[in-house]
Design a protein around this motif. Sequence first.
Motif, PDB file in Angstrom:
ATOM      1  N   ASP A  40       1.189  -0.931   0.217  1.00  0.00           N
ATOM      2  CA  ASP A  40       0.090   0.088  -0.229  1.00  0.00           C
ATOM      3  C   ASP A  40       0.713   1.361   0.188  1.00  0.00           C
ATOM      4  O   ASP A  40       0.707   2.514  -1.004  1.00  0.00           O
ATOM      5  CB  ASP A  40      -1.448   0.353   1.186  1.00  0.00           C
ATOM      6  N   THR A  43       2.856   1.745  -3.680  1.00  0.00           N
ATOM      7  CA  THR A  43       1.703   1.688  -4.925  1.00  0.00           C
ATOM      8  C   THR A  43       2.931   2.286  -5.686  1.00  0.00           C
ATOM      9  O   THR A  43       2.623   2.041  -6.662  1.00  0.00           O
ATOM     10  CB  THR A  43       0.244   2.467  -4.193  1.00  0.00           C
ATOM     11  N   TYR A  44       2.287   3.861  -5.411  1.00  0.00           N
ATOM     12  CA  TYR A  44       2.615   5.197  -6.473  1.00  0.00           C
ATOM     13  C   TYR A  44       4.561   4.887  -6.218  1.00  0.00           C
ATOM     14  O   TYR A  44       5.555   6.169  -6.614  1.00  0.00           O
ATOM     15  CB  TYR A  44       2.597   6.233  -5.956  1.00  0.00           C
ATOM     16  N   TRP A 108      -2.984   6.296   7.928  1.00  0.00           N
ATOM     17  CA  TRP A 108      -3.512   7.554   7.113  1.00  0.00           C
ATOM     18  C   TRP A 108      -5.053   8.083   7.250  1.00  0.00           C
ATOM     19  O   TRP A 108      -6.080   6.894   7.719  1.00  0.00           O
ATOM     20  CB  TRP A 108      -4.292   6.341   5.837  1.00  0.00           C
ATOM     21  N   THR A 137       5.994  13.745  -7.066  1.00  0.00           N
ATOM     22  CA  THR A 137       4.437  12.719  -6.856  1.00  0.00           C
ATOM     23  C   THR A 137       4.380  11.952  -7.945  1.00  0.00           C
ATOM     24  O   THR A 137       4.549  12.763  -9.444  1.00  0.00           O
ATOM     25  CB  THR A 137       3.747  12.384  -5.355  1.00  0.00           C
ATOM     26  N   GLN A 138       3.240  10.545  -8.145  1.00  0.00           N
ATOM     27  CA  GLN A 138       2.422  10.238  -9.537  1.00  0.00           C
ATOM     28  C   GLN A 138       1.457  11.060  -9.706  1.00  0.00           C
ATOM     29  O   GLN A 138       1.109  11.428  -8.339  1.00  0.00           O
ATOM     30  CB  GLN A 138       3.072   8.951  -9.497  1.00  0.00           C
ATOM     31  N   ASN A 141      -0.574   9.583  -7.287  1.00  0.00           N
ATOM     32  CA  ASN A 141      -0.954   9.187  -6.846  1.00  0.00           C
ATOM     33  C   ASN A 141      -2.190  11.003  -6.172  1.00  0.00           C
ATOM     34  O   ASN A 141      -1.605  11.989  -5.784  1.00  0.00           O
ATOM     35  CB  ASN A 141       0.111   9.677  -5.981  1.00  0.00           C
ATOM     36  N   THR A 142      -3.184  11.226  -6.265  1.00  0.00           N
ATOM     37  CA  THR A 142      -4.275  12.008  -6.300  1.00  0.00           C
ATOM     38  C   THR A 142      -4.690  13.048  -4.059  1.00  0.00           C
ATOM     39  O   THR A 142      -4.456  14.045  -4.282  1.00  0.00           O
ATOM     40  CB  THR A 142      -5.180  12.235  -6.528  1.00  0.00           C
ATOM     41  N   THR A 143      -3.549  12.303  -3.826  1.00  0.00           N
ATOM     42  CA  THR A 143      -4.034  12.245  -2.265  1.00  0.00           C
ATOM     43  C   THR A 143      -2.156  12.850  -2.090  1.00  0.00           C
ATOM     44  O   THR A 143      -2.674  13.821  -1.132  1.00  0.00           O
ATOM     45  CB  THR A 143      -3.748  11.181  -1.195  1.00  0.00           C
ATOM     46  N   SER A 144      -1.178  12.331  -2.685  1.00  0.00           N
ATOM     47  CA  SER A 144      -0.133  13.946  -2.608  1.00  0.00           C
ATOM     48  C   SER A 144      -0.781  14.620  -2.913  1.00  0.00           C
ATOM     49  O   SER A 144      -0.084  15.712  -2.316  1.00  0.00           O
ATOM     50  CB  SER A 144       0.978  12.755  -2.582  1.00  0.00           C
TER      51      SER A 144
END
Length: 178
Positions: A40, A43-44, A108, A137-138, A141-144
């Motif tokens: 988890d 992942t990115y 998280w 960030t990737q 990875n919208t959260t990041s």
Amino acid sequence: MTDLGPVPWPPEPIRTGRLVLRESEPRDRPAFIDLASSPDVHTYLGGPQPRDELERTLPAVPGQWPGSFVVELDGAMIGQILLRRATEHRPAAVGKVDLGYLFLPQAWGFGYATEACTAALNWFDSALPGEPVVLATQTANTTSMHLATKLGFTELERFHAWNADQWLGLRPPTKPSA
């Protein structure tokens, strides 16, 4: 050069409302292994590392270098904040300090990353005033990306690397106090 330069290290522990940012200790090794081996968390980030390999190779006190903060909640490590100079990155990032963060999945969704990153950036602003910070960030990875925006990063560029679309943000330097 990956170090932060003329910054006394380690600083005194940084306390927030709920967290402590501090230097790594031997008791943090299991959490470092959990972070590095978590599918988890990675992942990115190119995928997890094999747990058995980490058990064999990770030093007794992992993450013990200038710019590496353990994030502690109620006496236990829940994540890591990384501040290091970008060396092999996009040309816009090279030489600037890069912010990274990793948190265990059970941490998280509680705002710990925002709280810890804000505290680390405030420390950085006082330790090295006038320096900008970058964050990559990737785009997946919208959260990041959302966290980066919350922390004051604005998009410098998007690019393709490591088999994925990437986002590079910049947090402008704070004005040194007179």
